[in-house]
Design an enzyme around this catalytic site. Structure first.
Site, PDB file in Angstrom:
ATOM      1  N   CYS A  19      49.745  76.094  49.383  1.00 25.20           N
ATOM      2  CA  CYS A  19      49.407  76.952  48.045  1.00 25.20           C
ATOM      3  C   CYS A  19      48.141  76.779  47.350  1.00 25.20           C
ATOM      4  O   CYS A  19      47.353  75.902  47.997  1.00 25.20           O
ATOM      5  CB  CYS A  19      50.290  76.831  46.951  1.00 25.20           C
ATOM      6  SG  CYS A  19      50.680  75.204  46.314  1.00 25.20           S
ATOM      7  N   ASP A  55      11.729  96.357  50.756  1.00 28.94           N
ATOM      8  CA  ASP A  55      10.187  96.011  51.134  1.00 28.94           C
ATOM      9  C   ASP A  55       9.660  97.291  52.236  1.00 28.94           C
ATOM     10  O   ASP A  55      10.718  97.824  52.933  1.00 28.94           O
ATOM     11  CB  ASP A  55       9.984  94.637  51.991  1.00 28.94           C
ATOM     12  CG  ASP A  55       8.683  94.621  52.421  1.00 28.94           C
ATOM     13  OD1 ASP A  55       7.879  94.920  52.001  1.00 28.94           O
ATOM     14  OD2 ASP A  55       8.767  94.183  53.758  1.00 28.94           O
ATOM     15  N   ASP A 105       9.029  87.769  51.928  1.00 28.16           N
ATOM     16  CA  ASP A 105       9.781  88.104  50.837  1.00 28.16           C
ATOM     17  C   ASP A 105      10.795  87.165  50.559  1.00 28.16           C
ATOM     18  O   ASP A 105      11.671  87.641  49.701  1.00 28.16           O
ATOM     19  CB  ASP A 105      10.391  89.429  51.138  1.00 28.16           C
ATOM     20  CG  ASP A 105       9.239  90.751  51.097  1.00 28.16           C
ATOM     21  OD1 ASP A 105       8.150  90.761  50.426  1.00 28.16           O
ATOM     22  OD2 ASP A 105       9.380  91.467  52.219  1.00 28.16           O
TER      23      ASP A 105
END
Length: 737
Positions: A15, A428, A629
């Site tokens: 659990c 881009d 980038d």
């Protein structure tokens, strides 16, 4: 400091409370910077300072917390062993299920039919109830019950309450109550049938749960199956079969027809078709010849290739794919962290609720002790928080595995959650919405065209600028001989000046030529016309006079317009951000239907644009090439990179599209949204179930046997709901709409 990533497989977690305890145990070790434990994959991913943590310490810490663990090594043999372990566990659980049903059936039958068969004389109940007690004892000692009882005892010993503890207390209470009733001749306290039904239903649930988990990891197993264990190495003495793990960069391997490519590399001999569907989702084989790159996991469908290895093992495309998918499936969303914290304290609360149910019922409720015991057992069983612990990791595991089958690599669970919340995408231009392959697309000159190309290319032949390479490539295409330049001067990012065949040649931007005293005004209209067509312009001057204008550009990706239209239908805003001049960027934006445009953008300006959008409350995704980038990819809520060739893209990206097909962007947004919705549905069901079930069990509306069925049913419902993400409608086959 250099960090090290260690992956462990864990047994015994049942659990969310178990997850929290294992994480705390790992994080308590000096040198461990983070630890993520996943219930669905039964694994832990630990980040630690390289050289400061002994891996045995990690295993010891987990065992001290009450669970078993072992280090997972990224080797093919280890993966096969792990798969065999899972199959063995499934077979063991199937045997336990058969034993549970085989023993539970007569116990339940005796409970409901024994009253009609037994004598009404004093002690007539003994044979039926005694046989139930004997069968119950056998059931508790069998593989259907013993592991649960042992798990409960381990939980007590290590002070780590979990699901096994709740079930153990429940069935033990039922057995003790029934045994006392047998001795004291009080049949009303007999709860052997409840014990039998609880264990039978728990084993049914665990078997179905384990099967569903194995099914959910099918995509990852499919990736493992694409890892070759042996390769045919080309040596001076001929071709030798060797383990793939022994290969190093520079080795040459022979790949026959219908054989998997074992390394990332370059074809040095042969040609043929390579099926890369496991990497990109593209079903059409790619034709390759000498000089072309190929990737590990591709299947040769036509021809025989000799490949020179460049990246092997974990560094290959397939190795990195598996590492990324495993990391994503082991990660956690924000919602899961909340659920784990709740589950971590849930078990003690349930035990307290069961005690209150029993003592409150006896002392204040006016119910018989046997009834109070039955209600307390029902509370213990029905409130097991396994559904809560599985709610998020199952959905994440299915979603990331499904995405991987289509060449979409999601680095972590948070990226999956974030991409589903995106409301703005900044693209881009070059290499993203366009192909990135710059070429000479336009030439305007009043002199001999080939001569202008020859002089310009000769001056640029040693430059690495994309325009220079494109100009040199154009000269080669025209079969023009390049001359050796002298007096070469390079102006970074702006152009070059050189002497070629006795002529002073300048190739560059308009500002550069004007600095050199060359007037470009006579060619400005020509340059503007080229720019309006989406080209970037470069001027060529000879002996102090402007002689030609060249238009450079790359093609818009054929699938870009369709991708933009799909994204718009999802209600996501679009922006185009590029370092190119305004005319070129506007031409691309107009063709694709993108309204927001940013031109002449430096990487710093792109980064500021992303940050401004975040400050305005937008959920931003940035799509770029993963290299130039990088800052913007890292700063956005989600960075999406298009990987091309043999590159698996920049480390800054959260999501990698191996095929470079931008149509996968709207698909991954849809997948993210559906994943978040299903996670919320799972958590809602799990929390509501536990909230409503405990009062119903405590008031006697749900007997223990029905409580067991409801508890396991909730877990199975969560798993089946998560498996809905596997539907192929979420990610259609390549080329479909």
């Amino acid at each position: 400091m250099k960090s090290e990533l260690v992956r462990l497989s864990i047994e015994g977690m049942t659990c969310g409370g178990c997850v929290s305890r294992v994480e705390r145990a790992l994080q308590s070790i000096s040198g461990v910077t983070s630890a993520q434990v996943n219930l669905a994959t039964e694994s832990a991913t630990v980040t630690c300072v390289d050289g400061l943590v002994d891996r045995k310490e990690l295993v010891a810490a987990i065992r001290a917390a009450g669970y078993d663990a072992e280090i997972v090594r990224a080797k093919s043999a280890q993966n096969v062993a792990h798969e065999k372990t899972r199959n063995d566990r499934l077979r063991t659980q199937r045997q336990a299920l058969i034993q549970a049903i085989g023993l539970a059936a007569p116990i339940v039958g005796l409970h409901f039919l024994g009253g009609g068969l037994q004598s009404h004389e004093h002690g007539g109940h003994v044979w039926a109830q005694g046989l139930q007690a004997l069968l119950s004892a056998v059931l508790l000692a069998s593989p259907a019950g013993a592991p649960i009882l042992i798990g409960g005892l381990r939980a007590i010993w290590f002070s780590a309450p979990n699901m096994d503890l709740l079930i153990s207390i429940g069935v033990s209470t039922a057995f003790v109550a029934g045994s006392v009733g047998l001795i004291l001749a009080r049949p009303e306290t007999e709860h052997f049938h409840a014990l039998a039904m609880i264990l039978a239903l728990v084993n049914v649930g665990r078997y179905l749960e384990l099967r569903a988990k194995i099914e959910a990891t099918g995509a990852l197993r499919a990736l493992f199956s694409r890892i070759e264990t042996v390769a045919h190495k080309v040596t001076e003495n001929g071709i030798v079969q060797v383990p793939v793990d022994s290969l190093t960069p520079g080795d040459r391997v022979r790949v026959a027809l219908d054989t998997m490519i074992p390394v990332d590399g370059r074809v040095i001999e042969g040609e043929g078709g390579v099926d890369e569907s496991a990497l990109t989702g593209e079903s059409v084989p790619r034709f390759v010849k000498s000089g072309d790159s190929v990737r590990a996991g591709g299947m040769v469908r036509d021809g025989i290739l000799t490949v020179e290895a460049e990246r092997v093992g974990a560094e290959s495309t397939m190795g990195r794919m598996i590492a990324i998918v495993e990391a994503a499936q082991a990660g956690k969303t924000h919602l899961q962290r909340i659920a784990d914290r709740v589950a971590g304290v849930f078990v003690p609360i349930v035990i307290l609720a069961a005690l209150i149910t029993f003592f409150g019922g006896v002392t204040m409720g006016g119910v018989e002790a046997s009834v109070a015991i039955s209600r307390a057992v029902a509370v213990l069983v029905i409130a097991c928080p396994c559904a809560m612990g599985l709610a998020t990791p199952m959905a994440v595991m299915v979603a990331t595995g499904t995405a991987a089958r289509f060449g979409i690599l999601i680095r972590d669970a948070e990226a999956l959650e974030a991409v589903g919340q995106v409301d703005c995408i900044v693209f881009d231009k070059t290499g993203t919405l366009t192909t990135g392959a710059v070429e000479v697309r336009d030439i305007e000159t009043d002199q001999d065209t080939d001569r202008m190309i020859q002089l310009g290319a000769s001056a640029e032949r040693f430059s690495q600028h994309p325009f220079a390479r494109a100009l040199v490539q154009e000269a080669k295409k025209r079969q023009l001989e390049l001359r050796e330049p002298s007096n070469l001067v390079s102006f970074a990012g702006r152009g070059v000046r050189a002497t070629v065949s006795g002529q002073t040649v300048i190739v560059g931007s308009a500002p550069l030529l004007e600095e050199m005293g060359v007037a470009v005004s006579t060619h400005e209209n020509t340059a503007k016309q080229m720019a309006s067509r989406g080209n970037s312009t470069v001027f060529v001057a000879m002996n102090g006079a402007c002689a030609a204008v060249l238009g450079f550009g790359d093609q818009i990706r054929p699938e870009a317009k369709e991708a933009v239209e799909r994204i718009k239908k999802l209600g996501v805003r679009l922006s185009l951000s590029s370092g190119d001049h305004a005319e070129s960027v506007n031409a691309v934006a107009e063709h694709l239907g993108i309204d927001e445009v940013g031109a002449n953008m430096t990487p710093e300006m792109k980064l500021k644009d992303v940050m401004r959008r975040r400050e305005r409350g937008q959920k931003v995704a940035f799509v770029g090439d993963g290299i130039n980038d990088g800052p913007s990819l890292a700063a956005a809520h989600v960075g999406i990179s298009l990987a091309t060739g043999s590159d698996v893209a920049g480390e800054a990206a959260d999501i990698l599209l191996l095929s470079g097909d931008v149509r996968l962007i709207p698909q991954v947004i849809t997948l993210g949204r559906r994943s978040v919705r299903i996670i919320r549905e799972n958590l809602f069901w799990a929390f509501c179930f536990n909230t409503l079930a405990i009062p119903l069990a405590a008031t006697g509306h749900v007997p223990p046997s029905l409580a067991a069925a409801a508890m396991m049913g909730s877990s199975i419902l969560v798993i089946l709901n998560s498996l809905r993400l596997r539907r192929t409608g979420i990610l259609p086959k390549r080329g479909t709409t």
